[in-house]
Write a protein that holds these residues in place. Structure first.
Motif, mmCIF file in Angstrom:
data_model
loop_
_atom_site.group_PDB
_atom_site.id
_atom_site.type_symbol
_atom_site.label_atom_id
_atom_site.label_comp_id
_atom_site.label_asym_id
_atom_site.label_seq_id
_atom_site.Cartn_x
_atom_site.Cartn_y
_atom_site.Cartn_z
ATOM 1 N N ARG A 131 47.451 64.703 4.057
ATOM 2 C CA ARG A 131 46.781 65.977 4.206
ATOM 3 C C ARG A 131 46.379 66.240 5.666
ATOM 4 N NH1 ARG A 131 43.468 63.982 -0.436
ATOM 5 N NH2 ARG A 131 44.605 64.579 -2.310
ATOM 6 N N ARG A 132 46.118 67.493 5.943
ATOM 7 C CA ARG A 132 45.574 67.900 7.231
ATOM 8 C C ARG A 132 44.143 67.379 7.352
ATOM 9 N NH1 ARG A 132 46.661 72.797 10.202
ATOM 10 N NH2 ARG A 132 44.924 73.351 11.589
ATOM 11 N N PHE A 133 43.733 67.006 8.559
ATOM 12 C CA PHE A 133 42.340 66.655 8.814
ATOM 13 C C PHE A 133 41.827 67.532 9.936
ATOM 14 C CE2 PHE A 133 38.833 64.513 10.875
ATOM 15 C CZ PHE A 133 38.048 64.152 9.779
ATOM 16 N N ALA A 134 40.854 68.393 9.625
ATOM 17 C CA ALA A 134 40.348 69.361 10.605
ATOM 18 C C ALA A 134 41.542 70.101 11.216
ATOM 19 C CB ALA A 134 39.469 68.662 11.632
ATOM 20 N N ASN A 189 37.990 66.571 16.988
ATOM 21 C CA ASN A 189 38.132 66.477 15.536
ATOM 22 C C ASN A 189 37.484 65.253 14.892
ATOM 23 O OD1 ASN A 189 40.138 68.776 14.760
ATOM 24 N ND2 ASN A 189 41.038 67.836 16.589
ATOM 25 N N ILE A 190 37.266 64.207 15.651
ATOM 26 C CA ILE A 190 36.773 62.955 15.071
ATOM 27 C C ILE A 190 35.526 62.543 15.839
ATOM 28 C CG2 ILE A 190 37.313 60.559 14.513
ATOM 29 C CD1 ILE A 190 40.277 61.386 14.474
ATOM 30 N N ARG A 191 34.379 62.731 15.215
ATOM 31 C CA ARG A 191 33.101 62.557 15.921
ATOM 32 C C ARG A 191 32.251 61.414 15.371
ATOM 33 N NH1 ARG A 191 34.062 68.092 15.398
ATOM 34 N NH2 ARG A 191 34.190 69.221 17.387
ATOM 35 N N SER A 192 32.696 60.733 14.337
ATOM 36 C CA SER A 192 31.885 59.690 13.723
ATOM 37 C C SER A 192 32.781 58.713 12.971
ATOM 38 C CB SER A 192 30.890 60.317 12.730
ATOM 39 O OG SER A 192 31.589 60.876 11.615
ATOM 40 N N GLY A 193 32.179 57.614 12.520
ATOM 41 C CA GLY A 193 32.921 56.677 11.699
ATOM 42 C C GLY A 193 33.406 57.305 10.406
ATOM 43 N N LEU A 194 32.585 58.181 9.820
ATOM 44 C CA LEU A 194 33.003 58.870 8.597
ATOM 45 C C LEU A 194 34.198 59.772 8.873
ATOM 46 C CD1 LEU A 194 29.578 59.814 6.994
ATOM 47 C CD2 LEU A 194 31.307 58.284 6.012
ATOM 48 N N ASP A 195 34.215 60.431 10.034
ATOM 49 C CA ASP A 195 35.365 61.252 10.398
ATOM 50 C C ASP A 195 36.615 60.385 10.562
ATOM 51 O OD1 ASP A 195 33.960 63.614 10.387
ATOM 52 O OD2 ASP A 195 33.718 63.711 12.559
ATOM 53 N N ALA A 196 36.466 59.245 11.231
ATOM 54 C CA ALA A 196 37.616 58.359 11.414
ATOM 55 C C ALA A 196 38.159 57.904 10.071
ATOM 56 C CB ALA A 196 37.227 57.163 12.272
ATOM 57 N N ALA A 197 37.266 57.550 9.146
ATOM 58 C CA ALA A 197 37.697 57.141 7.812
ATOM 59 C C ALA A 197 38.438 58.274 7.117
ATOM 60 C CB ALA A 197 36.489 56.700 6.989
ATOM 61 N N GLY A 198 37.898 59.486 7.219
ATOM 62 C CA GLY A 198 38.560 60.625 6.602
ATOM 63 C C GLY A 198 39.928 60.888 7.201
ATOM 64 N N ALA A 231 29.182 59.879 -0.859
ATOM 65 C CA ALA A 231 29.680 61.055 -1.557
ATOM 66 C C ALA A 231 30.770 61.671 -0.686
ATOM 67 C CB ALA A 231 28.559 62.052 -1.817
ATOM 68 N N PHE A 232 31.602 62.507 -1.302
ATOM 69 C CA PHE A 232 32.803 62.959 -0.610
ATOM 70 C C PHE A 232 32.991 64.468 -0.737
ATOM 71 C CE2 PHE A 232 33.236 58.519 -1.495
ATOM 72 C CZ PHE A 232 33.749 58.014 -0.313
ATOM 73 N N VAL A 233 33.901 64.960 0.099
ATOM 74 C CA VAL A 233 34.257 66.389 0.193
ATOM 75 C C VAL A 233 33.023 67.244 0.466
ATOM 76 C CG1 VAL A 233 35.671 68.229 -0.769
ATOM 77 C CG2 VAL A 233 36.069 65.886 -1.534
ATOM 78 N N PRO A 234 32.376 67.087 1.645
ATOM 79 C CA PRO A 234 32.744 66.200 2.747
ATOM 80 C C PRO A 234 32.151 64.796 2.550
ATOM 81 C CG PRO A 234 30.864 67.504 3.383
ATOM 82 C CD PRO A 234 31.238 67.972 2.017
ATOM 83 N N PRO A 235 32.692 63.788 3.255
ATOM 84 C CA PRO A 235 32.143 62.437 3.129
ATOM 85 C C PRO A 235 30.769 62.319 3.762
ATOM 86 C CG PRO A 235 33.848 62.495 4.805
ATOM 87 C CD PRO A 235 33.855 63.832 4.153
ATOM 88 N N ARG A 236 29.884 61.584 3.110
ATOM 89 C CA ARG A 236 28.539 61.353 3.638
ATOM 90 C C ARG A 236 27.933 60.130 2.966
ATOM 91 N NH1 ARG A 236 29.385 65.229 0.121
ATOM 92 N NH2 ARG A 236 27.908 65.678 -1.561
ATOM 93 N N ALA A 237 27.114 59.428 3.709
ATOM 94 C CA ALA A 237 26.395 58.280 3.152
ATOM 95 C C ALA A 237 25.213 58.782 2.333
ATOM 96 C CB ALA A 237 25.908 57.380 4.278
ATOM 97 N N LEU A 275 43.994 68.618 12.823
ATOM 98 C CA LEU A 275 45.091 67.666 12.976
ATOM 99 C C LEU A 275 46.066 67.832 11.823
ATOM 100 C CD1 LEU A 275 42.929 64.592 14.053
ATOM 101 C CD2 LEU A 275 44.175 66.206 15.533
ATOM 102 N N GLU A 276 47.270 68.286 12.126
ATOM 103 C CA GLU A 276 48.257 68.638 11.108
ATOM 104 C C GLU A 276 48.658 67.442 10.259
ATOM 105 O OE1 GLU A 276 49.418 71.500 10.243
ATOM 106 O OE2 GLU A 276 48.516 72.739 11.823
ATOM 107 N N GLY A 277 48.922 67.718 8.979
ATOM 108 C CA GLY A 277 49.354 66.683 8.049
ATOM 109 C C GLY A 277 50.862 66.571 7.955
ATOM 110 N N ASP A 278 51.289 65.731 7.011
ATOM 111 C CA ASP A 278 52.721 65.508 6.785
ATOM 112 C C ASP A 278 52.885 65.010 5.351
ATOM 113 O OD1 ASP A 278 51.826 62.864 6.896
ATOM 114 O OD2 ASP A 278 52.581 62.529 8.926
ATOM 115 N N GLY A 279 53.900 64.224 5.080
ATOM 116 C CA GLY A 279 54.120 63.736 3.722
ATOM 117 C C GLY A 279 53.309 62.515 3.353
ATOM 118 N N GLY A 280 52.649 61.874 4.331
ATOM 119 C CA GLY A 280 51.891 60.665 4.035
ATOM 120 C C GLY A 280 52.781 59.585 3.437
ATOM 121 N N VAL A 281 52.179 58.714 2.650
ATOM 122 C CA VAL A 281 52.942 57.644 2.002
ATOM 123 C C VAL A 281 53.344 58.010 0.580
ATOM 124 C CG1 VAL A 281 51.810 55.891 3.418
ATOM 125 C CG2 VAL A 281 50.905 56.411 1.136
#
Length: 437
Positions: A197-200, A179-188, A232-238, A202-208
């Protein structure tokens, strides 16, 4: 070689931190290394630098799929850690003189303040990476101005996360690899820890409890020293970057009004995100081609912006009236468009252009976004009156801080004229491991 305050600070300078910061960073690392020695009787295994971030342009654009222009601040968290093998995570704050201890096998107990962010981070990692040994002693200390809009809460989440990722070897975990293949993925992913929120897969929860995007986390991880970076975002990219001209220096002034995304400030902060979600919901209901973000919808054709303006009236609810939604839409359109122009202004050291862009951004935040307080508006106006090249508030709003650009020879004097707590900064490196092993 063991991690020492001097070795950590020297490694940070080698990664691009302004050498003028060496003494302060050595003192910060001294605090965490000494407290770690008290807790564990020896030096830490690992050490990191986790910066705060400066948002130059891109107020509330990221979660709408828009663009931002950011850099890493030279202030942030010194972090050290060592592994444990008893299922306990202990986090100690050497600056606050406070600590918390969490045994993952115990039931969750509601936490408050900084402990809430730490608790959410640890438990999300444990759920998403079952079987990992998430057990460590982590010591942190920050020189970020508190609640000043420089992403101290996001930096705290990342500080705890990177320590546990390293201690628990999560980058070798199957779920991480998938699920996490890059620095941008880790940031997301770290942003999803915060917003729940869910990431790929990886299930989400209530967060903060806040509904932000991943701008802060992306800047903290991916920013480059001495430069501003556009994403730019959704998806994140430089999408680009530019060096900060040698003739310019950023100056930061805290407004004195805490920029909080919790408590009383949570509702107006989340309302800005809810407005974007409502506009996209109505667009997708009416459009034969659904979009993944507001930005994608607006880019979908030459008539898309006018169509979205029309839909804003039909999207109105009791909590989100039509006039407010139109203002929210117009703010996004204008702020998103500033990123490309600002990159060009930094690349060419165009003082007139960056000054005009900052003035327009500040005015739109006050009128269209309506997330400013008198203190931030006043500081931005004062910066221009005192001769700054540009001045603008930044961050979530409802308090926080203001950035100015001053000419390098005058930067320190300008900071003293502007605000008693103002400080001069050059963009630093993003998240950096400064362990000597």
């Amino acid at each position: 070689m063991p991690v020492t305050a001097a070795s950590a600070a020297e490694a940070l300078m080698a990664r691009g931190m302004d050498p003028a910061e060496f003494k302060d960073k050595q003192m910060l690392y001294h605090r965490v290394v000494e407290l770690h020695a008290t807790l564990r009787g020896g030096p830490p295994e690992f050490a990191w630098w986790v910066p705060g971030r400066l948002e130059v342009f891109g107020k509330h654009t990221d979660y709408a799929g828009g663009r931002t222009l950011v850099c890493a601040a030279p202030r942030g968290f010194a972090v050290v850690a060592s592994r444990r093998d008893d299922g306990v995570v202990q986090v100690a704050d050497a600056w606050r003189g406070d600590h918390m201890s969490l045994r993952l096998s115990d039931s969750a107990v509601p936490q408050a303040g900084w402990r809430h962010y730490v608790d959410v981070t640890i438990r999300r990692l444990a759920r998403n990476f079952p079987g990992a040994e998430l057990s460590a002693d982590i010591v942190i200390a920050s020189d970020l101005p508190p609640a000043a809009g420089m992403s101290s809460s996001s930096a705290l989440i990342i500080a705890v996360a990177v320590a546990l990722v390293r201690a628990g070897a999560l980058q070798k975990h199957r779920a991480w690899i998938q699920n996490i293949r890059s620095g941008l993925d880790a940031a997301g992913y770290y942003a999803c820890i915060e917003n729940g929120r869910r990431f790929a897969a990886l299930e989400g929860d209530g967060g903060v409890g806040t509904q932000g995007g991943s701008e802060d986390h992306t800047a903290i991880i991916e920013a480059r020293p001495g430069s501003v970076s556009a994403f730019a975002f959704v998806p994140p990219r430089a999408v680009g970057g530019a060096p900060v001209p040698d003739t310019w220096r950023f100056v930061i002034a805290p407004s004195g009004v805490a920029a909080r995304k919790t408590g009383e400030a949570r509702a107006p902060y989340n309302r800005l995100a809810s407005g974007i979600a409502r506009l996209l919901e109505v667009w997708n209901r009416e459009s034969p081609m659904p979009a993944v973000s507001l930005a994608a919808a607006l880019r979908s054709g030459p008539a898309a912006i006018d169509r979205m303006r029309q839909l804003a009236a039909t999207a109105a609810t009791d909590d989100l009236p039509a006039a407010w939604l139109r203002d929210r839409l117009e703010h996004f359109i204008r702020e998103d468009a500033r990123i490309e122009k600002a990159l060009a202004a930094f690349a060419s050291a165009d003082e007139a252009a960056i000054g005009a862009l900052a003035a327009d951004s500040q005015r739109d935040a006050e009128i269209l976004l309506a997330n400013q307080v008198p203190a931030t508006s006043s500081l931005a106006a004062q910066a221009r009156q005192l001769g700054a090249i540009a001045g603008c508030s930044f961050g979530a709003g409802f308090g926080g801080a203001v950035w100015a650009l001053a000419r390098t020879p005058d930067a320190e004097a300008f900071a003293r004229r502007w605000h008693p707590n103002a400080f001069v900064m050059s963009p630093g490196p993003g998240v950096t491991e400064v362990s000597s092993r």
